[in-house]
Design a protein around this motif. Structure first.
Motif, PDB file in Angstrom:
ATOM      1  N   ASN A   2      -5.995  14.001  -0.051  1.00 40.02           N
ATOM      2  CA  ASN A   2      -6.867  13.814  -1.354  1.00 40.02           C
ATOM      3  C   ASN A   2      -8.037  14.501  -0.997  1.00 40.02           C
ATOM      4  O   ASN A   2      -8.932  14.263  -0.230  1.00 40.02           O
ATOM      5  N   ASN A   3      -8.635  15.341  -2.098  1.00 42.60           N
ATOM      6  CA  ASN A   3      -9.836  16.192  -1.698  1.00 42.60           C
ATOM      7  C   ASN A   3     -11.210  15.362  -1.881  1.00 42.60           C
ATOM      8  O   ASN A   3     -12.300  15.693  -1.529  1.00 42.60           O
ATOM      9  N   ILE A   4     -11.012  13.975  -2.341  1.00 43.57           N
ATOM     10  CA  ILE A   4     -12.125  13.127  -2.350  1.00 43.57           C
ATOM     11  C   ILE A   4     -12.839  12.909  -1.045  1.00 43.57           C
ATOM     12  O   ILE A   4     -13.903  12.646  -0.711  1.00 43.57           O
ATOM     13  N   ILE A   5     -11.788  12.814  -0.009  1.00 47.18           N
ATOM     14  CA  ILE A   5     -11.987  12.643   1.356  1.00 47.18           C
ATOM     15  C   ILE A   5     -12.244  13.566   2.280  1.00 47.18           C
ATOM     16  O   ILE A   5     -11.616  14.463   2.446  1.00 47.18           O
ATOM     17  N   PRO A   6     -13.377  13.665   2.943  1.00 50.28           N
ATOM     18  CA  PRO A   6     -13.744  14.902   3.999  1.00 50.28           C
ATOM     19  C   PRO A   6     -12.672  14.908   5.023  1.00 50.28           C
ATOM     20  O   PRO A   6     -12.266  13.842   5.366  1.00 50.28           O
ATOM     21  N   GLU A   7     -12.798  16.059   5.436  1.00 53.56           N
ATOM     22  CA  GLU A   7     -11.671  16.245   6.530  1.00 53.56           C
ATOM     23  C   GLU A   7     -12.035  15.280   7.819  1.00 53.56           C
ATOM     24  O   GLU A   7     -11.047  14.857   8.607  1.00 53.56           O
ATOM     25  N   TRP A  13      -7.963   8.113   4.069  1.00 54.01           N
ATOM     26  CA  TRP A  13      -6.813   8.381   3.185  1.00 54.01           C
ATOM     27  C   TRP A  13      -5.628   7.716   3.920  1.00 54.01           C
ATOM     28  O   TRP A  13      -4.703   7.121   2.977  1.00 54.01           O
ATOM     29  N   ILE A  14      -5.248   7.911   5.046  1.00 56.91           N
ATOM     30  CA  ILE A  14      -3.838   7.408   5.537  1.00 56.91           C
ATOM     31  C   ILE A  14      -4.025   5.956   5.392  1.00 56.91           C
ATOM     32  O   ILE A  14      -2.829   5.173   4.985  1.00 56.91           O
ATOM     33  N   LEU A  15      -4.854   5.060   5.821  1.00 59.08           N
ATOM     34  CA  LEU A  15      -4.982   3.620   5.610  1.00 59.08           C
ATOM     35  C   LEU A  15      -4.986   3.282   4.018  1.00 59.08           C
ATOM     36  O   LEU A  15      -4.355   2.141   4.025  1.00 59.08           O
ATOM     37  N   LYS A  16      -5.448   4.077   3.334  1.00 57.94           N
ATOM     38  CA  LYS A  16      -5.387   3.646   1.892  1.00 57.94           C
ATOM     39  C   LYS A  16      -4.091   3.837   1.583  1.00 57.94           C
ATOM     40  O   LYS A  16      -3.470   3.051   0.557  1.00 57.94           O
ATOM     41  N   HIS A  17      -3.467   4.854   1.874  1.00 63.85           N
ATOM     42  CA  HIS A  17      -2.036   5.148   1.306  1.00 63.85           C
ATOM     43  C   HIS A  17      -1.026   4.414   1.993  1.00 63.85           C
ATOM     44  O   HIS A  17       0.267   4.069   1.235  1.00 63.85           O
ATOM     45  N   GLU A  18      -1.067   4.300   3.112  1.00 64.11           N
ATOM     46  CA  GLU A  18       0.009   3.695   3.967  1.00 64.11           C
ATOM     47  C   GLU A  18      -0.308   2.221   4.480  1.00 64.11           C
ATOM     48  O   GLU A  18       0.639   1.602   5.093  1.00 64.11           O
ATOM     49  N   GLY A  19      -1.511   1.660   4.436  1.00 63.92           N
ATOM     50  CA  GLY A  19      -1.833   0.452   5.101  1.00 63.92           C
ATOM     51  C   GLY A  19      -2.217   0.462   6.387  1.00 63.92           C
ATOM     52  O   GLY A  19      -2.414   1.485   7.194  1.00 63.92           O
ATOM     53  N   GLU A  29      -0.380  10.674  13.183  1.00 64.46           N
ATOM     54  CA  GLU A  29      -0.478  11.179  11.856  1.00 64.46           C
ATOM     55  C   GLU A  29      -1.526  12.058  11.674  1.00 64.46           C
ATOM     56  O   GLU A  29      -1.320  13.113  10.896  1.00 64.46           O
ATOM     57  N   LEU A  30      -2.582  11.956  12.197  1.00 61.12           N
ATOM     58  CA  LEU A  30      -3.735  12.834  12.152  1.00 61.12           C
ATOM     59  C   LEU A  30      -3.677  13.955  13.104  1.00 61.12           C
ATOM     60  O   LEU A  30      -4.252  15.085  12.939  1.00 61.12           O
ATOM     61  N   GLY A  31      -2.411  13.980  13.911  1.00 60.58           N
ATOM     62  CA  GLY A  31      -2.208  15.216  14.977  1.00 60.58           C
ATOM     63  C   GLY A  31      -3.332  15.436  15.782  1.00 60.58           C
ATOM     64  O   GLY A  31      -3.460  16.704  16.370  1.00 60.58           O
ATOM     65  N   ILE A  32      -3.728  14.323  16.299  1.00 57.66           N
ATOM     66  CA  ILE A  32      -4.944  14.548  17.165  1.00 57.66           C
ATOM     67  C   ILE A  32      -4.702  13.523  18.495  1.00 57.66           C
ATOM     68  O   ILE A  32      -3.656  12.717  18.593  1.00 57.66           O
ATOM     69  N   GLN A  64      -4.649  -3.471  18.400  1.00 60.32           N
ATOM     70  CA  GLN A  64      -5.580  -3.412  17.452  1.00 60.32           C
ATOM     71  C   GLN A  64      -5.009  -2.775  16.145  1.00 60.32           C
ATOM     72  O   GLN A  64      -4.566  -1.763  16.276  1.00 60.32           O
ATOM     73  N   PHE A  65      -5.224  -3.372  15.160  1.00 59.08           N
ATOM     74  CA  PHE A  65      -4.674  -2.831  13.902  1.00 59.08           C
ATOM     75  C   PHE A  65      -5.852  -2.613  13.010  1.00 59.08           C
ATOM     76  O   PHE A  65      -6.650  -3.260  12.771  1.00 59.08           O
ATOM     77  N   TRP A  66      -5.781  -1.218  12.347  1.00 62.72           N
ATOM     78  CA  TRP A  66      -6.929  -0.842  11.800  1.00 62.72           C
ATOM     79  C   TRP A  66      -6.648  -0.905  10.173  1.00 62.72           C
ATOM     80  O   TRP A  66      -5.701  -0.481   9.763  1.00 62.72           O
ATOM     81  N   THR A  67      -7.671  -1.349   9.322  1.00 61.42           N
ATOM     82  CA  THR A  67      -7.421  -1.496   7.811  1.00 61.42           C
ATOM     83  C   THR A  67      -8.945  -0.919   7.321  1.00 61.42           C
ATOM     84  O   THR A  67      -9.993  -0.797   7.851  1.00 61.42           O
ATOM     85  N   LEU A  68      -8.859  -0.446   6.064  1.00 60.80           N
ATOM     86  CA  LEU A  68      -9.878  -0.403   5.208  1.00 60.80           C
ATOM     87  C   LEU A  68     -10.945  -1.792   4.900  1.00 60.80           C
ATOM     88  O   LEU A  68     -10.322  -2.808   4.761  1.00 60.80           O
ATOM     89  N   THR A  69     -12.166  -1.645   4.995  1.00 54.49           N
ATOM     90  CA  THR A  69     -12.732  -2.605   4.185  1.00 54.49           C
ATOM     91  C   THR A  69     -13.054  -2.272   3.045  1.00 54.49           C
ATOM     92  O   THR A  69     -12.779  -1.355   2.398  1.00 54.49           O
ATOM     93  N   GLN A  70     -13.860  -3.296   2.109  1.00 53.84           N
ATOM     94  CA  GLN A  70     -14.003  -3.070   0.849  1.00 53.84           C
ATOM     95  C   GLN A  70     -14.984  -2.057   0.645  1.00 53.84           C
ATOM     96  O   GLN A  70     -14.634  -1.226  -0.473  1.00 53.84           O
TER      97      GLN A  70
END
Length: 210
Positions: A2-7, A13-19, A29-32, A64-70
């Motif tokens: 998604n081009n809304i999100i900077p590189e 984007w991954i956390l939004k799309h996949e949880g 997934e980031l390839g890093i 540690q599990f990472w998620t998005l905040t509000q």
């Protein structure tokens, strides 16, 4: 992507799309490297966009599990939310709840007519669900679909671009459900099994042939 999100914020984007994800899962997934992923997550955490939770899974060290905040979820647009909320409140104040309900219902009928330009009665259920997911994706819902072993389908919407409006008036949600039922046909059962407004990270609909 998604081009809304900077590189440098691809993890969002991954956390939004996949949880939720672990550090290793995100790095893959980031390839890093995991160190690179940790650096990105710590920066996002300092910006208030992501958060982590330590969780023990059997023996060994907690993960540690990472998620998005509000604030992280807010990186994805809610279509003209401020203007929409003002309009909804004005309609309620000046014309009443019944008029608002009629307007939402009329909007649902417009959506149904638009979907019928793409989804036909002769399509198989799988084709209908696939096309519906593509239409919803084009509308900003980050939609996708899955098929399970029983031949049932799951329509998944990882984002709601009208969330603010739906929070104020849940008639939007019921109208969407009715629209899905109508476009998929009378021989299909559509059930909402995840709901953002109920605290889920996404909206999801179980679709079954009767």
């Amino acid at each position: 992507m998604n081009n809304i999100i900077p590189e440098n914020e691809r993890a969002i984007w991954i956390l939004k799309h996949e949880g939720e994800k672990t550090l290793k899962e995100l790095a893959l997934e980031l390839g890093i490297t995991t160190e690179g992923a940790r650096f990105q997550l710590l920066k996002l955490s300092n910006d208030g966009l992501v958060k982590s939770e330590s969780r023990a899974l059997g023996r060994g060290r907690p993960q540690q599990f990472w998620t998005l905040t509000q604030k992280g979820h807010a990186k994805f647009p809610d279509s003209h939310s401020e203007l929409t909320l003002r309009l909804i409140n004005k309609i309620k104040e000046n014309l009443g709840e019944d008029t608002l309900t009629q307007i939402i219902s009329s909007t649902g009928k417009d959506n149904l007519q638009n979907y019928r330009k793409t989804i036909t009665e002769t399509d198989s259920l799988k084709e209908k669900v696939k096309k519906l997911a593509e239409l919803r994706k084009s509308e900003g819902y980050m939609a996708q679909f899955e098929e399970n072993e029983d031949g049932d389908y799951l329509l998944i919407e990882n984002h709601c671009p009208i969330c603010a409006a739906a929070t104020l008036c849940q008639g939007f949600c019921s109208t969407e459900l009715n629209t899905f039922q109508a476009i998929l046909g009378p021989n299909t059962k559509v059930e909402r099994v995840d709901h953002i407004l109920a605290g889920a990270r996404r909206c999801a609909y179980l679709i079954q042939e009767k």
